[in-house]
Design an enzyme around this catalytic site. Structure first.
Site, PDB file in Angstrom:
ATOM      1  N   GLU A 159       0.845  -1.211   0.000  1.00  0.00           N
ATOM      2  CA  GLU A 159       0.000   0.000   0.000  1.00  0.00           C
ATOM      3  C   GLU A 159       0.875   1.253   0.000  1.00  0.00           C
ATOM      4  O   GLU A 159       2.093   1.161   0.206  1.00  0.00           O
ATOM      5  CB  GLU A 159      -0.943   0.002   1.210  1.00  0.00           C
ATOM      6  N   ARG A 161      -0.680   9.038   1.595  1.00  0.00           N
ATOM      7  CA  ARG A 161      -2.044   9.502   1.333  1.00  0.00           C
ATOM      8  C   ARG A 161      -2.230  11.001   1.256  1.00  0.00           C
ATOM      9  O   ARG A 161      -3.023  11.504   0.469  1.00  0.00           O
ATOM     10  CB  ARG A 161      -2.937   9.008   2.472  1.00  0.00           C
ATOM     11  N   HIS A 214      -8.910   9.830   2.612  1.00  0.00           N
ATOM     12  CA  HIS A 214      -8.490   8.727   1.752  1.00  0.00           C
ATOM     13  C   HIS A 214      -8.649   9.191   0.312  1.00  0.00           C
ATOM     14  O   HIS A 214      -9.677   9.763  -0.051  1.00  0.00           O
ATOM     15  CB  HIS A 214      -9.351   7.485   2.022  1.00  0.00           C
ATOM     16  N   ARG A 271      -1.121   9.155   9.043  1.00  0.00           N
ATOM     17  CA  ARG A 271      -1.008   7.716   9.331  1.00  0.00           C
ATOM     18  C   ARG A 271      -0.561   6.945   8.091  1.00  0.00           C
ATOM     19  O   ARG A 271      -1.079   7.142   6.988  1.00  0.00           O
ATOM     20  CB  ARG A 271      -2.370   7.176   9.769  1.00  0.00           C
ATOM     21  N   HIS A 299     -11.481  10.053   6.246  1.00  0.00           N
ATOM     22  CA  HIS A 299     -11.279   8.612   6.438  1.00  0.00           C
ATOM     23  C   HIS A 299     -10.828   8.228   7.846  1.00  0.00           C
ATOM     24  O   HIS A 299     -11.372   7.310   8.451  1.00  0.00           O
ATOM     25  CB  HIS A 299     -10.241   8.150   5.422  1.00  0.00           C
TER      26      HIS A 299
END
Ligand code: FAD
Ligand code: SIN
Length: 559
Positions: free
Chosen positions: A116, A309, A263, A405, A370
Site C-alpha cells: 500500500e 495519502r 483517503h 497515518r 477517512h
C-alpha cells in the site's frame, strides 16, 4: 438501572473487542455499543494489517516508513513498540480464528502480503478485500463464548462519570455548561494539577429510552473515529466522534485533531455512498488518471500512485480544482481481469452493482474523510490523563501516526495498545480496597420531548457541509475562521436545545459532532504551518522551529 462491572468497554470494534478478550481473564466486562455489535469502522476495513513478515522486510524499514509518513510528529518509542509487536498480534488474531488470505509456496503456504501507499515493502496481511469484516466476525464469535463478557447493543454512552457528577446533582442538560466551572478544588492534586477519576458512564438504552448508570473500576474508550463530522466520508454512521467529545467534556487532554486523513479513493457515484476503493488496488498496479486519461501522480511524488495519502489526496484535489472536474479515475483495465476479480471480489462486485465493470472501465473516485490521526491523548499504556480511563484504537492519539497515518497501521495500533491497556489496568481491577463513591442517577428534571427534530437534521448537515468546504484537504485562515464562527453559533443553539430536551441518539451525536468540529478547527487554527495532513495556504511550509510538537487541548479550549 445501575450495572456494576470491573471493566466497561465503550465500543465493539477491534480496539474494544480485543481488549475485552484479554480483560475477561481478570474480571467481568460490559461492552456497550451504540448500534448492532458489528457496526464499526473495523467492519469496513479493506486493505489489512501492516506487519513485517517478508524475508526482504525488516522492523527498521516499517519504522522508517511510519516515521517518514508522520512528518516528525510520531513518537518513536510508540512506533517501535507497535511495529515490533506486529507478528505477535497477527498470530493472536490467527489464534482467535481470523482467516487471512494465504498464498501457496513450494513448501506449504504462508500469509499473502499486499503493498500500500507509503510502504517500501509488501507487508499488508489481509483477508481478501474484506479484512475488517473477517476480524470483526472472529472477535465477536470469541467474545460471545466468554462467560465474563456481556455485550449491550443499542446502548449509547452520553458522558463519562467523573468527580463533577458527585457534586452537582443537575438536570441532564446542565452537563452542557462549562466544565471548568464544575471542577471542584478537591479534584486538584497536591501539585495543583487537576486530577480527575472516571467511574464509568451514563448510557442511553435506546430500546427502552432510559439512561442507565454503568459503574466500572476501569473504563476503556474504544469509540472509533469521527469521519461523520464531514459531508463525505468512508466511515459508517457510528463514526461521530463521541469518545473525543466525551473525554473533552470530562477534562481529558485531546491532541492533534487537525490531522484528519482523507483517503484518496472513495467511489464517486450517487449510489456508492461511503464506499472505499482500497489503496491495495493501487498497490496491485492501479493508476490514477484525469478525465482525458493522463496519469498524474508522477508529477507530484517519486512514489507516484503509491505516494503517502496526504500527497495523493492533495494532488487529486489540485487536479480537480485546476480542471473543474468532479472526480478522477482509478484504472486497472491494463491488468489481468481474472486476477483483479480474484484479488478484489468485494470491490469488483460493489462497482458492478452501480454499473461499473472495473476490469473494463476505470473507476471514478474522489477523496473522502477517512481516519482521525488525533484524539484522546494517551501514554504507551493507553492511559489518558483521567485516572482509570483508557483510550485505544482510532479514538486515541498514541503518537504512532503523527501528522499522517501510514496505511494499514491502525488495526495493528489498536491491537497493541488494547493489550497494553489491559496489562496496565490489572492493578486497578485487582485492588481489593477499591470502592465506588455515591454516584447520582441521571436526572432528567425539567427536560421535555422536543418537536423540533427537523432542526437537528439541518444542523448536522450544515456542520458537515461547512467542515467539508472550509476545513477539508486544503485550508486557509479565512476559511477556518469562517467555519469557526458559523459552527460556534450552531453549537450554542444545540447546547440550548440539549439543556431542555430528553436525550436521544440523534441529539447525543449531533452535540458530539458540533464539539468535535469546533475542536478540529481550534487545532487547525493553532498550527500556523503545513505538515502532513494539515495544509494551510497561508503557511505552506513546514516550520520545525515552532511546530514540531503536538497540538494539545484541554476543556478550556472552547470557552
Ligand atoms: P471502530 O471499529 O470504529 O469501533 C467503534 C465502536 O464504538 C463501534 O462499535 C461503535 O458503535 C461504538 N461507539 C461509538 N460511539 C459510541 C457511544 N457513544 N456509545 C457506545 N458505543 C459507541 N485500518 C487499517 O489498519 N487497515 C485497513 O485496511 C483499513 N481500512 C479501512 C477502510 C475503511 C472503509 C475505514 C472506514 C477504515 C479503515 N481503516 C483501516 C481504519 C480502521 O478500520 C479503524 O481505524 C479501526 O477499525 C478503528 O477501530 P476501533 O475499534 O478504534 O473503532
Ligand atoms: C485501504 O484499504 O485503502 C484502507 C487502508 C487504511 O485505511 O489503512
Amino acid at each position: 438501572m445501575e450495572i456494576r462491572t470491573d471493566y466497561l468497554v465503550i465500543g465493539s470494534g477491534i480496539a474494544g473487542l480485543s481488549f475485552a478478550l484479554e480483560a475477561a481473564k481478570a474480571g467481568t466486562v460490559a461492552i456497550i455499543t451504540k448500534k448492532q455489535d458489528s457496526e464499526s469502522n473495523t467492519n469496513y476495513a479493506q486493505g489489512g494489517i501492516a506487519c513485517v513478515l517478508a524475508p526482504d522486510d525488516s522492523f527498521d524499514l516499517h519504522i522508517e516508513d511510519t516515521l517518514r509518513t508522520g512528518r516528525g510528529l510520531c513518537r518513536r518509542d510508540a512506533v517501535e513498540m507497535v511495529v515490533k509487536k506486529g507478528p505477535e498480534m497477527v498470530n493472536r488474531l490467527l489464534e482467535w480464528g481470523v482467516n487471512f488470505t494465504m498464498e501457496r509456496m513450494e513448501a506449504g503456504e504462508r500469509l499473502a502480503l499486499e503493498r500500500e501507499g507509503g510502504h517500501s515493502k509488501s507487508r499488508i496481511v489481509h483477508a481478501s478485500d474484506l479484512t475488517g469484516a473477517e476480524i470483526e466476525r472472529a472477535l465477536l464469535d470469541r467474545v460471545k463464548s466468554e462467560k465474563n463478557i456481556t455485550i449491550y447493543e443499542d446502548h449509547i454512552a452520553i458522558d463519562l462519570i467523573t468527580e463533577h457528577h458527585l457534586r452537582i446533582l443537575h438536570p441532564a442538560g446542565n452537563m452542557a455548561t462549562s466544565m471548568r466551572s464544575r471542577m471542584n478544588d478537591s479534584t486538584k492534586s497536591s501539585s495543583g494539577q487537576r486530577k480527575i477519576t472516571c467511574w464509568g458512564a451514563y448510557v442511553l438504552n435506546t430500546r427502552r429510552g432510559e439512561v442507565d448508570k454503568f459503574l466500572a473500576k476501569v473504563t476503556l474508550l474504544a469509540t472509533g473515529g469521527a469521519g461523520k463530522v464531514y459531508l463525505h466520508t468512508t466511515n459508517p454512521e457510528i463514526a461521530t466522534g463521541d469518545g473525543i467529545a466525551m473525554a473533552y467534556r470530562a477534562g481529558a487532554e485531546i491532541a492533534n485533531l487537525e490531522f484528519m486523513q482523507f483517503h484518496p479513493t472513495s467511489l464517486y457515484h450517487p449510489d456508492g455512498k461511503s464506499f472505499l476503493i482500497s489503496e491495495a488496488v493501487r498497490g496491485y498496479g492501479g493508476i490514477l488518471r484525469t478525465k482525458d486519461g493522463q496519469a498524474f501522480m508522477q508529477k507530484y511524488h517519486l512514489m507516484g500512485d503509491l505516494a503517502p495519502r496526504d500527497i495523493v489526496a492533495r494532488a487529486i484535489d489540485r487536479e480537480l480544482k485546476a480542471r473543474g472536474d468532479d472526480c478522477v479515475w482509478l484504472d486497472v483495465t491494463h491488468l489481468d481481469p481474472e486476477e483483479t476479480r480474484q484479488r478484489f471480489p468485494h470491490i469488483y462486485e460493489r462497482c458492478k452493482s452501480v454499473g461499473i465493470d472495473m476490469t473494463l472501465d476505470p473507476v471514478p473516485v474522489v477523496p473522502a474523510a477517512h481516519y482521525m490521526c488525533g484524539g484522546v491523548r494517551t501514554d504507551l499504556w493507553g492511559r489518558t490523563t483521567i485516572v482509570n480511563l483508557y483510550a485505544t484504537g482510532e479514538v486515541a492519539c498514541t503518537g504512532v501516526h503523527g501528522a499522517n497515518r501510514l496505511a494499514s497501521n491502525s488495526l495493528l495500533e489498536a491491537l497493541v495498545f488494547s493489550r497494553q491497556a489491559y496489562q496496565d489496568s490489572l492493578t486497578v481491577v485487582r485492588d481489593k480496597g477499591f470502592t465506588f463513591p455515591e454516584i447520582p442517577d441521571w436526572n432528567e428534571e425539567n427536560t421535555f420531548n422536543a418537536e423540533e427534530w427537523v432542526l437537528l437534521a439541518h444542523d448536522r448537515l450544515e456542520i458537515q457541509q461547512l467542515m467539508w468546504d472550509y476545513v477539508g484537504i486544503v485550508r486557509s485562515d479565512l476559511r477556518l475562521k469562517r467555519a469557526q464562527k458559523r459552527i460556534c453559533l450552531i453549537a450554542e443553539e444545540i447546547e440550548e436545545f440539549y439543556k431542555r430536551t430528553k436525550v436521544t441518539p440523534d441529539l447525543i451525536e449531533l452535540r458530539n459532532i458540533a464539539t468535535v468540529a469546533q475542536l478540529i478547527i481550534h487545532c487547525a487554527l493553532a498550527r500556523k504551518e503545513s505538515r502532513g495532513l494539515h495544509f494551510n495556504t497561508d503557511y505552506p511550509q513546514q516550520n520545525d522551529g515552532k511546530y514540531l510538537r503536538d497540538t494539545v487541548i484541554t476543556n478550556e479550549a472552547l470557552e
